[in-house]
Structure formats: C-alpha cells, structure tokens
Motif scaffolding. Structure first.
Motif, PDB file in Angstrom:
ATOM      1  N   GLY A 119       0.817  -1.214   0.000  1.00 46.20           N
ATOM      2  CA  GLY A 119       0.000   0.000   0.000  1.00 46.20           C
ATOM      3  C   GLY A 119       0.847   1.259   0.000  1.00 46.20           C
ATOM      4  O   GLY A 119       0.580   2.206  -0.742  1.00 46.20           O
ATOM      5  N   SER A 120       1.873   1.285   0.839  1.00 44.58           N
ATOM      6  CA  SER A 120       2.782   2.440   0.868  1.00 44.58           C
ATOM      7  C   SER A 120       3.498   2.605  -0.467  1.00 44.58           C
ATOM      8  O   SER A 120       3.672   3.727  -0.957  1.00 44.58           O
ATOM      9  CB  SER A 120       3.819   2.277   1.988  1.00 44.58           C
ATOM     10  N   GLY A 121       3.917   1.492  -1.053  1.00 45.43           N
ATOM     11  CA  GLY A 121       4.584   1.549  -2.361  1.00 45.43           C
ATOM     12  C   GLY A 121       3.667   2.098  -3.442  1.00 45.43           C
ATOM     13  O   GLY A 121       4.084   2.917  -4.263  1.00 45.43           O
ATOM     14  N   ALA A 122       2.413   1.670  -3.432  1.00 46.76           N
ATOM     15  CA  ALA A 122       1.453   2.166  -4.425  1.00 46.76           C
ATOM     16  C   ALA A 122       1.205   3.656  -4.250  1.00 46.76           C
ATOM     17  O   ALA A 122       1.142   4.401  -5.236  1.00 46.76           O
ATOM     18  CB  ALA A 122       0.145   1.382  -4.318  1.00 46.76           C
ATOM     19  N   LYS A 123       1.082   4.105  -3.008  1.00 43.36           N
ATOM     20  CA  LYS A 123       0.898   5.543  -2.755  1.00 43.36           C
ATOM     21  C   LYS A 123       2.113   6.335  -3.231  1.00 43.36           C
ATOM     22  O   LYS A 123       1.967   7.406  -3.826  1.00 43.36           O
ATOM     23  CB  LYS A 123       0.657   5.802  -1.271  1.00 43.36           C
ATOM     24  N   CYS A 124       3.300   5.816  -2.969  1.00 41.05           N
ATOM     25  CA  CYS A 124       4.530   6.496  -3.408  1.00 41.05           C
ATOM     26  C   CYS A 124       4.571   6.611  -4.927  1.00 41.05           C
ATOM     27  O   CYS A 124       4.906   7.680  -5.462  1.00 41.05           O
ATOM     28  CB  CYS A 124       5.763   5.748  -2.907  1.00 41.05           C
ATOM     29  N   LEU A 125       4.238   5.532  -5.627  1.00 40.88           N
ATOM     30  CA  LEU A 125       4.239   5.562  -7.095  1.00 40.88           C
ATOM     31  C   LEU A 125       3.207   6.557  -7.621  1.00 40.88           C
ATOM     32  O   LEU A 125       3.462   7.283  -8.593  1.00 40.88           O
ATOM     33  CB  LEU A 125       3.973   4.167  -7.657  1.00 40.88           C
ATOM     34  N   PHE A 126       2.041   6.610  -6.987  1.00 43.86           N
ATOM     35  CA  PHE A 126       1.015   7.574  -7.376  1.00 43.86           C
ATOM     36  C   PHE A 126       1.524   9.002  -7.220  1.00 43.86           C
ATOM     37  O   PHE A 126       1.361   9.830  -8.127  1.00 43.86           O
ATOM     38  CB  PHE A 126      -0.245   7.346  -6.527  1.00 43.86           C
ATOM     39  N   TRP A 127       2.133   9.311  -6.086  1.00 46.39           N
ATOM     40  CA  TRP A 127       2.657  10.665  -5.864  1.00 46.39           C
ATOM     41  C   TRP A 127       3.813  10.994  -6.811  1.00 46.39           C
ATOM     42  O   TRP A 127       3.916  12.121  -7.307  1.00 46.39           O
ATOM     43  CB  TRP A 127       3.096  10.822  -4.406  1.00 46.39           C
ATOM     44  N   GLU A 128       4.681  10.036  -7.078  1.00 48.72           N
ATOM     45  CA  GLU A 128       5.773  10.268  -8.026  1.00 48.72           C
ATOM     46  C   GLU A 128       5.222  10.615  -9.404  1.00 48.72           C
ATOM     47  O   GLU A 128       5.707  11.549 -10.060  1.00 48.72           O
ATOM     48  CB  GLU A 128       6.660   9.028  -8.139  1.00 48.72           C
ATOM     49  N   PHE A 129       4.234   9.857  -9.849  1.00 45.68           N
ATOM     50  CA  PHE A 129       3.620  10.105 -11.153  1.00 45.68           C
ATOM     51  C   PHE A 129       3.001  11.498 -11.199  1.00 45.68           C
ATOM     52  O   PHE A 129       3.207  12.251 -12.150  1.00 45.68           O
ATOM     53  CB  PHE A 129       2.573   9.023 -11.436  1.00 45.68           C
ATOM     54  N   GLY A 130       2.253  11.861 -10.177  1.00 46.20           N
ATOM     55  CA  GLY A 130       1.606  13.171 -10.133  1.00 46.20           C
ATOM     56  C   GLY A 130       2.608  14.313 -10.103  1.00 46.20           C
ATOM     57  O   GLY A 130       2.457  15.313 -10.815  1.00 46.20           O
ATOM     58  N   ILE A 131       3.643  14.184  -9.297  1.00 41.36           N
ATOM     59  CA  ILE A 131       4.657  15.242  -9.204  1.00 41.36           C
ATOM     60  C   ILE A 131       5.419  15.369 -10.519  1.00 41.36           C
ATOM     61  O   ILE A 131       5.746  16.481 -10.958  1.00 41.36           O
ATOM     62  CB  ILE A 131       5.596  14.968  -8.012  1.00 41.36           C
ATOM     63  N   THR A 132       5.685  14.256 -11.181  1.00 40.40           N
ATOM     64  CA  THR A 132       6.356  14.308 -12.485  1.00 40.40           C
ATOM     65  C   THR A 132       5.477  15.010 -13.512  1.00 40.40           C
ATOM     66  O   THR A 132       5.966  15.831 -14.297  1.00 40.40           O
ATOM     67  CB  THR A 132       6.728  12.891 -12.957  1.00 40.40           C
ATOM     68  N   LEU A 133       4.186  14.716 -13.526  1.00 42.04           N
ATOM     69  CA  LEU A 133       3.270  15.408 -14.454  1.00 42.04           C
ATOM     70  C   LEU A 133       3.226  16.901 -14.175  1.00 42.04           C
ATOM     71  O   LEU A 133       3.223  17.713 -15.104  1.00 42.04           O
ATOM     72  CB  LEU A 133       1.871  14.809 -14.370  1.00 42.04           C
ATOM     73  N   VAL A 134       3.197  17.279 -12.908  1.00 37.80           N
ATOM     74  CA  VAL A 134       3.193  18.703 -12.549  1.00 37.80           C
ATOM     75  C   VAL A 134       4.499  19.358 -13.005  1.00 37.80           C
ATOM     76  O   VAL A 134       4.484  20.490 -13.523  1.00 37.80           O
ATOM     77  CB  VAL A 134       2.971  18.888 -11.032  1.00 37.80           C
ATOM     78  N   SER A 135       5.622  18.669 -12.859  1.00 39.07           N
ATOM     79  CA  SER A 135       6.898  19.252 -13.296  1.00 39.07           C
ATOM     80  C   SER A 135       6.923  19.450 -14.810  1.00 39.07           C
ATOM     81  O   SER A 135       7.443  20.455 -15.298  1.00 39.07           O
ATOM     82  CB  SER A 135       8.075  18.390 -12.842  1.00 39.07           C
ATOM     83  N   ILE A 136       6.354  18.522 -15.561  1.00 43.18           N
ATOM     84  CA  ILE A 136       6.278  18.682 -17.021  1.00 43.18           C
ATOM     85  C   ILE A 136       5.412  19.889 -17.364  1.00 43.18           C
ATOM     86  O   ILE A 136       5.767  20.696 -18.231  1.00 43.18           O
ATOM     87  CB  ILE A 136       5.725  17.396 -17.669  1.00 43.18           C
ATOM     88  N   LEU A 137       4.300  20.027 -16.679  1.00 43.03           N
ATOM     89  CA  LEU A 137       3.411  21.165 -16.904  1.00 43.03           C
ATOM     90  C   LEU A 137       4.110  22.485 -16.583  1.00 43.03           C
ATOM     91  O   LEU A 137       4.017  23.451 -17.348  1.00 43.03           O
ATOM     92  CB  LEU A 137       2.144  21.003 -16.064  1.00 43.03           C
ATOM     93  N   VAL A 138       4.842  22.531 -15.484  1.00 40.61           N
ATOM     94  CA  VAL A 138       5.570  23.747 -15.100  1.00 40.61           C
ATOM     95  C   VAL A 138       6.621  24.092 -16.143  1.00 40.61           C
ATOM     96  O   VAL A 138       6.753  25.268 -16.542  1.00 40.61           O
ATOM     97  CB  VAL A 138       6.205  23.576 -13.701  1.00 40.61           C
ATOM     98  N   ILE A 139       7.367  23.119 -16.607  1.00 38.81           N
ATOM     99  CA  ILE A 139       8.400  23.372 -17.620  1.00 38.81           C
ATOM    100  C   ILE A 139       7.765  23.946 -18.883  1.00 38.81           C
ATOM    101  O   ILE A 139       8.232  24.955 -19.421  1.00 38.81           O
ATOM    102  CB  ILE A 139       9.186  22.079 -17.942  1.00 38.81           C
TER     103      ILE A 139
END
Length: 156
Positions: A119-139
């Motif tokens: 469960g913790s691993g799945a949450k971490c992967l979800f947050w990593e994906f979201g933060i990466t998408l936000v970084s692409i949007l910011v760039i």
C-alpha cells in the motif's frame, strides 16, 4: 490394485507435510519489500539522472532524438538551450527531493506487514507520477511564457 503399494503410499503420505512445499514467509516478505523498494526508488533516480543529462549534456541544437522537446522550445537555439537547462534543473531538483523522501519512506518498510508495504509503495508511485506530471506542466508553461512559437523571447 496392489495392496502393498497402497500401504506404501499411505505411509509416505502420513509423513508428508504440505507446508514444506510453501516458501518461507520471512523470505517472501523480504522479496516483496525489496521489489517494492526498487519500484519506488527507480522513478526518482531516473528523473534525477535525466535532469543531470539535460542540464549538462543536452545537444546544442534542437533535434527529435534527445532532449526535452516542447512546441515553444523548438523555435530557436536560444529557446532550445533555455528549455534543456530549465528542464534539467527542474527534473534534477524533483528527482533529488523525491529520491530523499522515498528513501526515508522505504526505510520504514522493515517490520511492516506485506499489505502495508504494498500500500505504501502504491501511494509512493502515485505521488511520483503526479509530481512528475506537474513538473512537465511547469516546464512547458515557463517556456511558453518566455518564448513565442518562433523561438523569440517574449517582451514582458
């Protein structure tokens, strides 16, 4: 049917424990923990390495093979260089922060039940994906605000 063979099978089955066929639970927990840790840490490390490559080793001119490509960053060499350095800076920073945070989170895995680790691993992967998408949007937004589609700097 030969009765002697049946008795032999019965004696053999009386001494057989099906639990011996199952893997050791301690080994399984260790493997799940290891695989989850690798899955969680792979993304931030790749992001960090890509950020460093984009910042220090990006091609000098726009191409379609290597580098961070966006519509407004492909118009001129100046826009291209800015886009590569900015994307490299953002991704290296995000990758470094995520690597540190995810290392701390995965450090708490030992001693937890398997389902909590997953469960913790799945949450971490979800947050990593979201933060990466936000970084692409910011760039993309920053490059779009700095350059027009022809690669000229916008006047503010």
């Amino acid at each position: 049917m030969n009765l002697e063979n049946f008795e032999d099978i019965k004696v053999l089955m009386d001494n057989f424990d099906p639990a011996t066929l199952l893997p050791d639970l301690g080994t399984m927990v260790g493997k799940v923990e290891f695989i989850t840790r690798i899955a969680v840490l792979a993304g931030p490390i790749v992001l960090l390495v890509m950020g460093i490559l984009y910042f220090f080793a990006s091609p000098k001119e726009a191409n379609y093979r290597f580098g961070y490509r966006c519509y407004f960053g492909m118009g001129s060499e100046e826009a291209w260089r800015f886009t590569q350095r900015f994307a490299g800076l953002v991704w290296a920073a995000v990758g470094l922060v995520l690597t540190i945070v995810m290392t701390v989170i995965t450090g708490s895995f030992p001693g937890k039940p398997i389902m909590d680790i997953i469960g913790s691993g799945a949450k971490c992967l979800f947050w990593e994906f979201g933060i990466t998408l936000v970084s692409i949007l910011v760039i993309n937004i920053v490059v779009m605000l700095c350059f027009n589609s022809r690669g000229y700097r916008r006047r503010h």
